[in-house]
Each structure stands twice: as C-alpha cells, then as structure tokens.
Design a protein around this motif. Structure first.
Motif, PDB file in Angstrom:
ATOM      1  N   ILE A  72     -36.155 -64.362 -19.680  1.00 53.58           N
ATOM      2  CA  ILE A  72     -36.162 -63.661 -18.402  1.00 53.58           C
ATOM      3  C   ILE A  72     -35.346 -62.388 -18.613  1.00 53.58           C
ATOM      4  CG2 ILE A  72     -35.327 -63.723 -16.019  1.00 53.58           C
ATOM      5  CD1 ILE A  72     -35.750 -66.875 -16.290  1.00 53.58           C
ATOM      6  N   ASP A  73     -36.004 -61.251 -18.412  1.00 52.28           N
ATOM      7  CA  ASP A  73     -35.368 -59.965 -18.673  1.00 52.28           C
ATOM      8  C   ASP A  73     -34.563 -59.563 -17.442  1.00 52.28           C
ATOM      9  OD1 ASP A  73     -34.705 -57.433 -19.419  1.00 52.28           O
ATOM     10  OD2 ASP A  73     -36.768 -56.698 -19.630  1.00 52.28           O
ATOM     11  N   LEU A  74     -33.298 -59.991 -17.424  1.00 55.44           N
ATOM     12  CA  LEU A  74     -32.426 -59.742 -16.266  1.00 55.44           C
ATOM     13  C   LEU A  74     -31.811 -58.358 -16.389  1.00 55.44           C
ATOM     14  CD1 LEU A  74     -30.785 -60.619 -13.755  1.00 55.44           C
ATOM     15  CD2 LEU A  74     -29.189 -61.776 -15.304  1.00 55.44           C
ATOM     16  N   ARG A  75     -32.088 -57.509 -15.417  1.00 57.96           N
ATOM     17  CA  ARG A  75     -31.568 -56.132 -15.452  1.00 57.96           C
ATOM     18  C   ARG A  75     -30.480 -55.976 -14.403  1.00 57.96           C
ATOM     19  NH1 ARG A  75     -35.891 -52.640 -16.983  1.00 57.96           N
ATOM     20  NH2 ARG A  75     -37.228 -53.774 -18.444  1.00 57.96           N
ATOM     21  N   LEU A  76     -29.244 -56.256 -14.802  1.00 59.04           N
ATOM     22  CA  LEU A  76     -28.128 -56.138 -13.863  1.00 59.04           C
ATOM     23  C   LEU A  76     -27.834 -54.667 -13.580  1.00 59.04           C
ATOM     24  CD1 LEU A  76     -25.663 -58.831 -15.265  1.00 59.04           C
ATOM     25  CD2 LEU A  76     -27.186 -59.005 -13.282  1.00 59.04           C
ATOM     26  N   GLY A  77     -27.414 -54.384 -12.354  1.00 58.64           N
ATOM     27  CA  GLY A  77     -27.058 -53.015 -11.986  1.00 58.64           C
ATOM     28  C   GLY A  77     -28.228 -52.063 -12.088  1.00 58.64           C
ATOM     29  N   GLU A  78     -29.426 -52.578 -11.888  1.00 62.24           N
ATOM     30  CA  GLU A  78     -30.614 -51.733 -11.988  1.00 62.24           C
ATOM     31  C   GLU A  78     -31.522 -51.962 -10.776  1.00 62.24           C
ATOM     32  OE1 GLU A  78     -32.351 -51.649 -15.901  1.00 62.24           O
ATOM     33  OE2 GLU A  78     -34.197 -50.739 -15.135  1.00 62.24           O
ATOM     34  N   PRO A  79     -31.174 -51.359  -9.647  1.00 65.16           N
ATOM     35  CA  PRO A  79     -32.011 -51.550  -8.458  1.00 65.16           C
ATOM     36  C   PRO A  79     -33.397 -50.937  -8.635  1.00 65.16           C
ATOM     37  CG  PRO A  79     -30.317 -49.882  -8.058  1.00 65.16           C
ATOM     38  CD  PRO A  79     -30.003 -50.512  -9.378  1.00 65.16           C
ATOM     39  N   VAL A  80     -34.383 -51.572  -8.060  1.00 64.43           N
ATOM     40  CA  VAL A  80     -35.709 -50.967  -8.001  1.00 64.43           C
ATOM     41  C   VAL A  80     -35.654 -49.879  -6.943  1.00 64.43           C
ATOM     42  CG1 VAL A  80     -38.097 -51.386  -7.287  1.00 64.43           C
ATOM     43  CG2 VAL A  80     -36.946 -52.980  -8.854  1.00 64.43           C
ATOM     44  N   GLU A  81     -36.092 -48.680  -7.324  1.00 65.33           N
ATOM     45  CA  GLU A  81     -35.972 -47.541  -6.403  1.00 65.33           C
ATOM     46  C   GLU A  81     -37.248 -47.311  -5.615  1.00 65.33           C
ATOM     47  OE1 GLU A  81     -34.866 -44.814  -9.420  1.00 65.33           O
ATOM     48  OE2 GLU A  81     -32.845 -45.691  -9.566  1.00 65.33           O
ATOM     49  N   ALA A  82     -38.383 -47.661  -6.194  1.00 68.07           N
ATOM     50  CA  ALA A  82     -39.653 -47.438  -5.496  1.00 68.07           C
ATOM     51  C   ALA A  82     -40.702 -48.391  -6.041  1.00 68.07           C
ATOM     52  CB  ALA A  82     -40.108 -45.997  -5.691  1.00 68.07           C
ATOM     53  N   ILE A  83     -41.692 -48.653  -5.206  1.00 67.88           N
ATOM     54  CA  ILE A  83     -42.803 -49.506  -5.619  1.00 67.88           C
ATOM     55  C   ILE A  83     -44.088 -48.716  -5.396  1.00 67.88           C
ATOM     56  CG2 ILE A  83     -44.090 -51.627  -5.098  1.00 67.88           C
ATOM     57  CD1 ILE A  83     -41.378 -52.776  -4.039  1.00 67.88           C
ATOM     58  N   ASP A  84     -44.927 -48.655  -6.400  1.00 70.42           N
ATOM     59  CA  ASP A  84     -46.234 -48.019  -6.246  1.00 70.42           C
ATOM     60  C   ASP A  84     -47.277 -49.122  -6.186  1.00 70.42           C
ATOM     61  OD1 ASP A  84     -48.797 -46.850  -6.748  1.00 70.42           O
ATOM     62  OD2 ASP A  84     -47.743 -45.037  -7.445  1.00 70.42           O
ATOM     63  N   ARG A  85     -47.765 -49.364  -4.973  1.00 75.03           N
ATOM     64  CA  ARG A  85     -48.651 -50.505  -4.768  1.00 75.03           C
ATOM     65  C   ARG A  85     -50.009 -50.267  -5.413  1.00 75.03           C
ATOM     66  NH1 ARG A  85     -50.128 -52.850   1.226  1.00 75.03           N
ATOM     67  NH2 ARG A  85     -51.934 -54.006   0.453  1.00 75.03           N
ATOM     68  N   ALA A  86     -50.512 -49.054  -5.290  1.00 74.69           N
ATOM     69  CA  ALA A  86     -51.836 -48.757  -5.857  1.00 74.69           C
ATOM     70  C   ALA A  86     -51.773 -48.801  -7.383  1.00 74.69           C
ATOM     71  CB  ALA A  86     -52.315 -47.398  -5.372  1.00 74.69           C
ATOM     72  N   GLY A  87     -50.716 -48.217  -7.958  1.00 76.43           N
ATOM     73  CA  GLY A  87     -50.596 -48.176  -9.414  1.00 76.43           C
ATOM     74  C   GLY A  87     -50.007 -49.448 -10.000  1.00 76.43           C
ATOM     75  N   ARG A  88     -49.550 -50.365  -9.158  1.00 73.74           N
ATOM     76  CA  ARG A  88     -48.924 -51.623  -9.576  1.00 73.74           C
ATOM     77  C   ARG A  88     -47.780 -51.412 -10.578  1.00 73.74           C
ATOM     78  NH1 ARG A  88     -52.904 -55.725  -7.522  1.00 73.74           N
ATOM     79  NH2 ARG A  88     -51.799 -57.554  -8.238  1.00 73.74           N
ATOM     80  N   PHE A  89     -46.826 -50.591 -10.177  1.00 72.25           N
ATOM     81  CA  PHE A  89     -45.599 -50.495 -10.981  1.00 72.25           C
ATOM     82  C   PHE A  89     -44.404 -50.247 -10.077  1.00 72.25           C
ATOM     83  CE2 PHE A  89     -47.325 -46.138 -10.893  1.00 72.25           C
ATOM     84  CZ  PHE A  89     -46.225 -45.393 -10.522  1.00 72.25           C
ATOM     85  N   VAL A  90     -43.229 -50.623 -10.578  1.00 77.79           N
ATOM     86  CA  VAL A  90     -41.996 -50.306  -9.868  1.00 77.79           C
ATOM     87  C   VAL A  90     -41.236 -49.277 -10.680  1.00 77.79           C
ATOM     88  CG1 VAL A  90     -41.863 -52.647  -8.889  1.00 77.79           C
ATOM     89  CG2 VAL A  90     -40.528 -52.085 -10.946  1.00 77.79           C
ATOM     90  N   THR A  91     -40.328 -48.556 -10.022  1.00 78.04           N
ATOM     91  CA  THR A  91     -39.540 -47.552 -10.716  1.00 78.04           C
ATOM     92  C   THR A  91     -38.062 -47.887 -10.577  1.00 78.04           C
ATOM     93  OG1 THR A  91     -41.171 -45.947  -9.996  1.00 78.04           O
ATOM     94  CG2 THR A  91     -39.166 -45.071 -10.964  1.00 78.04           C
TER      95      THR A  91
END
Ligand code: FAD
Ligand code: FES
Lengths: 418, 110
Positions: A72-91
């Motif tokens: 499980i790739d746990l990314r501490l201190g790394e909030p998701v800033e945006a979600i692109d629903r059409a492109g299916r990716f988070v930033t």
C-alpha cells in the motif's frame, strides 16, 4: 484494471486499503494523507492520549511496516489537491496519479465558531493528533478551562480537564445535555456525574466572543453580557463533512455528506465514499445520516472494498458508538429516536444501567453505562429485529438474551445466551 | 526510561513470533506496533470491541492484570470461542513478569 486511489488515511481509508488487499485487489493502491503522522486512532485524542496515559506510539492504527508488506503506497503529508473525473486522475504535489477506482475517505473536520476572538491563542478545536498535542500542552498550563459545546468530544475533554484538577466550565446552547444524541435519562445522568466531579454547566449559553490580552485568551463572553475567565477554551460544536474535493465533482449529496448506497457507491461510476464524509440510509436508521463513528468508518470501508473486488454483500452492520468519561463506559447500539418506548434496566444511581428503546415491540437502540454485556447483546437483538419481552428486559438481573419473546427465540438466540 | 521485554505471539498456523515489547504498553499495542496479524483492535484499546482477543494458556499464573467486569462481559461475546484463558490483549499491560509470555491468537476477531 489500474490503481485504486484512496483520499484520506484514517479509520476509513486505511481499512479500505487493507480490505482491498484482503479481497484480492491486485493492482496498485495509493493512499493519500493530508497528515504527516502515521495513521492513528482518533478516539484517544480526547481521552487516553490527552490525559497522558498513552503516547503517539501507542495509538497507531497499524504498524508502519504493514503498509509496505501489503504494498500500500502510503503518501503521508501529501494531500490530494484536485480530482479530474473525466480524465480519471488525481493531482498532488508529486503530480498526476491515474485511478481506475477512487475512494473518498476525507472524513470530517471540527466546526468553528464564527465569533470575535476565535483566533486567539488558547482557543482550540480538536480533530487531529496535532490539535490534541497542542491542547494537551495548553491544559497542562491552564488554571481554568471553558468547553464550548456539551457534545461527546466536549464532555470527554471536560472529564480529562476535571481529572487534572482544572476549573472546568461547559457551555451548552441547548437547555439539556446531548439532547440530539441521547435520551434525556442518559444525558441527565452524565450531567450529574460531571457535576459530582466539579464540572460546572451553563445551559442556554450563547458565546458572544473570546476576550484576550496580547493575543492570548483571557475570558469567554456570553450573549447575556457575563464573562467567564479562561486560559483555554475548546470549541466542540460538532463536525462537518470535508467536501472540499467532492464539491466540484458534481456528486449527489445527502445529509450533509456524499450520498452512498450500502456498497459505498456514490452517484458517479467508479467513485466510492466511506466514513464520516458519507451520507447514507443505514438499514437501522430512521433517515439518511452521516454517522461519525469508528465502527461506521470501518464497516463502510469493508463493504466498499468488497464491492470493488466483485462482492455483493453490502453493509448490514448495526451502528455502534462509545464514549469514555472518567470511569464510565458509555456504549450505544443502534440509532435512538424520539418517541420510542423506553425501558430502563438497572438504577442510574448505581452508575450502571441501560436504557433500551423499542419501536413496534422491537429493540432499535440501547444506551449502556458500564453494562457492556447489555451493549453486546443489544447489537445482536437489534440486528435480528426480534420481539422483546418488556418485563424481562426491565429486570437488570435477567440477561438481555433472555428478554426475547419465546416464540421468536431462534436457535441462534438460544445459544447466544449465557 | 521504559525497558523492553520479549513477548511471543502464536499465530493461527502455530508459528511463533518473538517481538520486543515496551513495558507500560499493552499487549495489544505491542502486537500492532510489531505488525502481528490477527489482532484487529478496532476500538484502539477502549475495551469495547473485543477484536483483540487472545488465549493465555502459556502465561504463568498471577502475572496478568486482573480482569475488569467490563472485559469479562465483552469476552462473552467475542467472535472466537471463549476459553478459561481468554483475555482482551488491550487490557494486559506489559511488565517484566511477562518476559517470554506466549499469547495465542484466536481463529477470528469479527
Ligand atoms: C477527538 C475525537 C474523539 C472521538 N471519539 C470517538 C469514539 O469514542 N468512538 C467513536 O466511534 N468515534 C469517535 N470519534 C469519531 C471517529 O474518530 C470518526 O468517526 C472517524 O475518525 C472517521 O474516520 P474517517 O476515516 O471517515 O475520517 P477522519 O478520521 O476524519 O479522517 C479523514 C482523513 O482524511 C484526510 N484528508 C482530508 N482531505 C484530504 C485530501 N484532500 N487529501 C488527503 N487526505 C485528506 C484528513 O486529513 C484525515 O486524516 C472521535 C473523533 C474525534 C475527533
Ligand atoms: S482493542 Fe477493542 S477491546 Fe481491545
């Protein structure tokens, strides 16, 4: 398939990640956390951690090694800033992360009081380990403490504060304690227990503002003009779903959260939500609601993970919740509602009792104080929706398992009884 | 300074794992920190979920903390069979007397 991306690494997000692996998810799992601390149990923040009985190492949800072992790739201190629903990716700060399935477990945050002076040093809300550390330091130095809001978190902090010998005042806007969450008999019991420990209550109290000196809190001012001296104030006026990311996704909302079904599905294909952020019509609740509890977070996460991996079971668990204050274990099973028939088992003056709530002769909720056996049995009786023998249920000496009307006694019930 | 003792967990398949335990921590916390599978601890040690159940057959008499009435009640309804040696590991504090004690993990916690 592609990655499963989970936003939020607390009770719901961590459980979702582990359950995805257990249910056979083969692809990547990326678990984003806005916090820098390794995922931890939140309930001790107002209880054992705050009281200094446990340190941060003792409240970890899981060993840090487990995430690595389970890939499980746990990314501490790394909030998701945006979600692109059409492109299916988070930033996030490390760029774009594509997903095939998105799990929103962003939880809730403490509601703030829009009153003058709420930004003074010494005025706190409690949600994270960081908050709890700061409150713990402030409590150690405080002479008098004001708690704004007589909810569960407020009362837990009040009990810690009183145990430490601080002059503690709880301000409650309503005329009684916990009137939305608990039947009056339980709320009244808690109130007198706290009063016995030296906590003072002001009911019907509206905070007009916080007064300070040199940027530090000195007093809390009420709408009636009176002031209460305070070196520290905790604002515990409830939580609100963290919808920062979800609001731009066009997801349907319900009860102030992201609407989900029994599988954790939102209104968008491939997007699930779970835990404090989800609004849900639980089979044991009278209406759609957001349940803010560890049990709900864990069980919704399990149901969602199972569905993502092709299962179809869905959430069926009876909601339960607890709060610890002083030496009291208060446990709630089911969702209480006004107008239910109430049966008292045991005498509140002994410090151990259960208040049962019945609708149509069936148990819908049980509120127990220091009666764990009642609580555990109530979870089963609520789930099985069996008719209750009122006379037996009212007798605290009769095990609750025996308070089932004879004709309804199933073989399971018969074996469950002590 | 807290000292460290050795605690042994016996997994469902019989395998034994030795871990370092900090005195003052609970046996449940020791299992979690050391990544021992089979101790769920949903409530984080509040004695209210019974998902940290262990069997203590291989622990010497008299070295465990007393069982509270609440723990006793919770154990009645734990997911795996209750035995005379059943305990909730979050209610057992690690002390020097627990050095090399063995705790057996039950079949199920839910
Ligand atoms: C002080 C306190 C005491 C409590 N006591 C009890 C109790 O006794 N019993 C009980 O059952 N429940 C209790 N609760 C409630 C319980 O802790 C919550 O119901 C539970 O934490 C919900 O889990 P969750 O994972 O849904 O959300 P949360 O625990 O709120 O976690 C959400 C996480 O998502 C993160 N996040 C948000 N946005 C982003 C983003 N964009 N990117 C990455 N990460 C993000 C947040 O930082 C947070 O870490 C208590 C809560 C508090 C605060
Ligand atoms: S961790 Fe919940 S009862 Fe032990």
């Amino acid at each position: 398939m592609g990655a499963a991306v989970i936003v939020g690494a607390s009770h719901a997000g961590v459980q979702a990640a582990l359950s995805l692996r257990q249910s056979g998810w083969q692809d990547e799992i990326v678990l984003f956390s806005a916090e820098t601390d390794h995922p931890y149990h939140r309930p001790p923040l107002s209880k054992a951690f705050l009281a200094g009985e446990k340190d941060a190492g003792q409240i970890l949800l899981r060993s840090p090694d487990l995430y690595r072992d389970q890939q499980i790739d746990l990314r501490l201190g790394e909030p998701v800033e945006a979600i692109d629903r059409a492109g299916r990716f988070v930033t996030s700060k490390s760029g774009r992360q594509p997903y095939s399935t998105l799990l929103l477990a962003t939880g809730s945050r403490a509601r703030r009081l829009a009153a003058p002076g709420a930004d003074l040093d010494g005025v706190f809300t409690l949600r994270s380990l960081r908050d709890s550390r700061a409150i713990k330091d402030a409590l150690a130095a405080a002479g008098s403490v004001v708690i704004v809001g007589g909810g569960f978190i407020g009362l837990e902090v009040a009990s810690t504060s009183a145990k430490l010998g601080r002059k503690t005042t709880v301000l409650e806007a309503l005329p009684t304690l916990l009137s939305r969450a608990l039947p009056p008999a339980v709320g009244d019991f808690l109130r007198s227990y706290h009063e016995g420990k030296g906590v003072r209550f002001r009911f019907g109290a509206q905070v007009a503002g916080f007064e300070g000196e040199g940027g530090r809190l000195r007093a809390v001012r009420l709408a009636d003009g009176s002031t209460i001296a305070a070196d520290m104030a905790l604002v515990g006026i409830g939580g609100e779903a963290d919808l920062d990311l979800a609001k731009d996704l066009g997801l349907r909302l319900s009860a102030g959260g992201i609407e989900v079904d029994a599988h954790g599905r939102t209104s968008a294909e491939g997007i699930y939500a779970m835990g404090d952020v989800a609004g849900f019509q639980n089979a044991f609740a009278p209406a759609s609601m957001r349940l803010e509890s560890v049990q709900n977070a864990v069980d919704q996460a399990k149901a969602a993970a199972a569905h993502i991996c092709g299962g179809d079971a869905g959430l069926t668990a009876v909601p339960w919740f607890w709060t610890d204050q002083y030496d009291l274990k208060v446990q709630m099973a089911g969702i209480g509602r006004p107008g239910a028939v109430e049966i008292l088992r045991g005498d509140p003056s002994t410090g151990a009792f259960t208040l049962l709530q019945l609708v149509d002769g069936r148990l819908i909720a049980a509120h127990s104080v220091n009666r764990a056996a009642d609580h555990m049995m109530a979870r089963r009786l609520i789930a099985e929706r069996v008719p209750i023998d009122v006379a037996a249920a009212a007798d605290a000496a009769t095990p609750l398992a025996k308070a089932v009307l004879a004709e309804a006694t199933t073989s399971r019930m018969a074996t469950a009884g002590p | 300074m807290s000292e460290s003792v050795t605690i042994i967990f016996e997994k469902r398949d019989g395998e034994r794992i030795e871990v370092a335990a900090r005195t003052g921590a609970s046996v449940m916390e020791t299992a979690v920190v050391n990544n021992v599978a089979g101790i769920e601890a949903e409530c984080g040690g509040s004695c209210i979920c019974a998902t940290c159940h262990v069997y203590c057959d291989h622990v010497a008499d008299g070295v465990l903390d007393e069982m509270s009435p609440i723990e006793d009640d919770m154990l009645d309804l734990a997911a795996a069979e209750r035995r005379p040696s059943s305990r909730l590991s979050c209610q057992i504090r690690v002390g020097p007397a627990l050095d090399r004690a063995v705790f057996v993990i039950p079949e199920a916690q839910f």
